[in-house]
Motif scaffolding. Structure first.
Motif, PDB file in Angstrom:
ATOM      1  N   ALA A 104      44.959  27.662  30.310  1.00  0.00           N
ATOM      2  CA  ALA A 104      45.163  27.554  28.869  1.00  0.00           C
ATOM      3  C   ALA A 104      46.513  26.939  28.524  1.00  0.00           C
ATOM      4  N   LEU A 156      46.692  26.166  23.067  1.00  0.00           N
ATOM      5  CA  LEU A 156      46.451  25.279  24.189  1.00  0.00           C
ATOM      6  C   LEU A 156      47.417  24.114  24.123  1.00  0.00           C
ATOM      7  N   ARG A 181      40.526  30.256  28.601  1.00  0.00           N
ATOM      8  CA  ARG A 181      40.998  31.140  27.550  1.00  0.00           C
ATOM      9  C   ARG A 181      40.729  32.590  27.952  1.00  0.00           C
TER      10      ARG A 181
END
Length: 291
Positions: free
Chosen positions: A109, A120, A139
């Motif tokens: 991420a 991000l 994530r």
């Protein structure tokens, strides 16, 4: 020959978690794993500045990073075939080139920058928007632990024209391999001018739109179910924004799958894909669709 799963590594905890997750995926799918580190060390250091014989210090660090990642993958699954490479070029360009010969790209991420954990980084966003293969961004689970298959559910975000789309096919393939349930989610939004308190008359615009969303979801499931009869698939229509519906669904999912259209050389991410890449509570797969 099966194309590998490619992981961009940079030594960060986030990229090491991506290695863990990708190793599990490679084992599940019977695919090789390719770990790459990209940096312009030659431009900034040159071959004359060496920590070891004829090796720039940045290259030494890069070698250490990919070696450590390879050892980590081997410890996690000794059966997975692992290869590594150092790419002396800018990370985005390197990863986009890798996407031409990959089953999927898998990224953490965030990297080693000071970007907040919530968001991000620019490399991940650009790669997800332009890659030629699915891009999976890790994530969720920000404790450096890859946790595959704990919720037994994949969520698919369905747009207006999902039939036979690459994202639908990808979601069914993943659900079949993992032997988990697939939930296709679509959203409908009540027209703003309608009152929110009372019952809606039968056949009004909102009801018709909601039925249209349900029909779209059913069509998406029918189109792929014939090729994946073992997959238990359901549809869910949610009133409100697609963004919120998918973010809510990601809390109890192992993987969230969304599509990204590629129109005549135009690359980019839609608002929904952009939002879930920043805020989803589980790994996100962005699947390109040529239109």
């Amino acid at each position: 020959m099966e194309l590998p799963l490619v992981v961009g590594v940079d030594g960060s905890e986030s990229s090491l978690r991506a290695v863990d997750w990708a190793t599990d995926e490679a084992g599940l799918h019977g695919l090789p794993l390719r770990l790459v580190y990209a940096s312009l060390w030659e431009r900034y250091e040159g071959t004359s500045l060496a920590q070891g014989p004829d090796r720039p210090s940045e290259q030494v660090m890069a070698e250490d990073i990919v070696d450590a990642a390879a050892r980590r993958a081997h410890r996690r699954d000794v059966e997975v075939k692992v290869s590594t490479d150092l790419l002396p070029e800018e990370p985005v360009s390197a990863l986009l080139r890798e996407s031409h010969n990959a089953t999927a790209l898998i990224l953490g991420a965030r990297g080693r920058s000071a970007i907040a954990e919530l968001l991000l980084g620019s490399v991940g966003l650009t790669v997800a928007a332009r890659a030629h293969c699915p891009v999976i961004v890790l994530r969720g689970s920000h404790d450096n632990q890859a946790k595959s298959g704990t919720r037994q559910r994949i969520v698919l975000g369905v747009g207006e024209e999902p039939q036979n789309s690459a994202a639908v096919r990808f979601a069914f393939q993943e659900a079949e391999k993992r032997q988990v349930t697939l939930e296709a989610v679509g959203s409908s939004r009540r027209p703003a001018h309608e009152a929110t308190g009372g019952p809606r008359p039968a056949g009004d615009c909102a009801d018709l739109h909601e039925q249209g969303v349900a029909d779209t979801l059913d069509a998406a499931l029918r189109a792929a179910a014939a090729d994946h009869p073992s997959v238990e698939a359901h549809r869910r229509t949610v009133e409100g924004s697609t963004r919120k519906a998918l973010l809510d669904a990601s809390v109890t999912a192992d993987l969230l799958v969304v599509g990204a259209e590629r129109r005549h050389g135009h690359f980019g991410l839609g608002r929904v894909a952009h939002a879930v890449l920043h805020h989803a509570a589980c790994p996100v797969a962005v699947v390109p669709q040529l239109v």
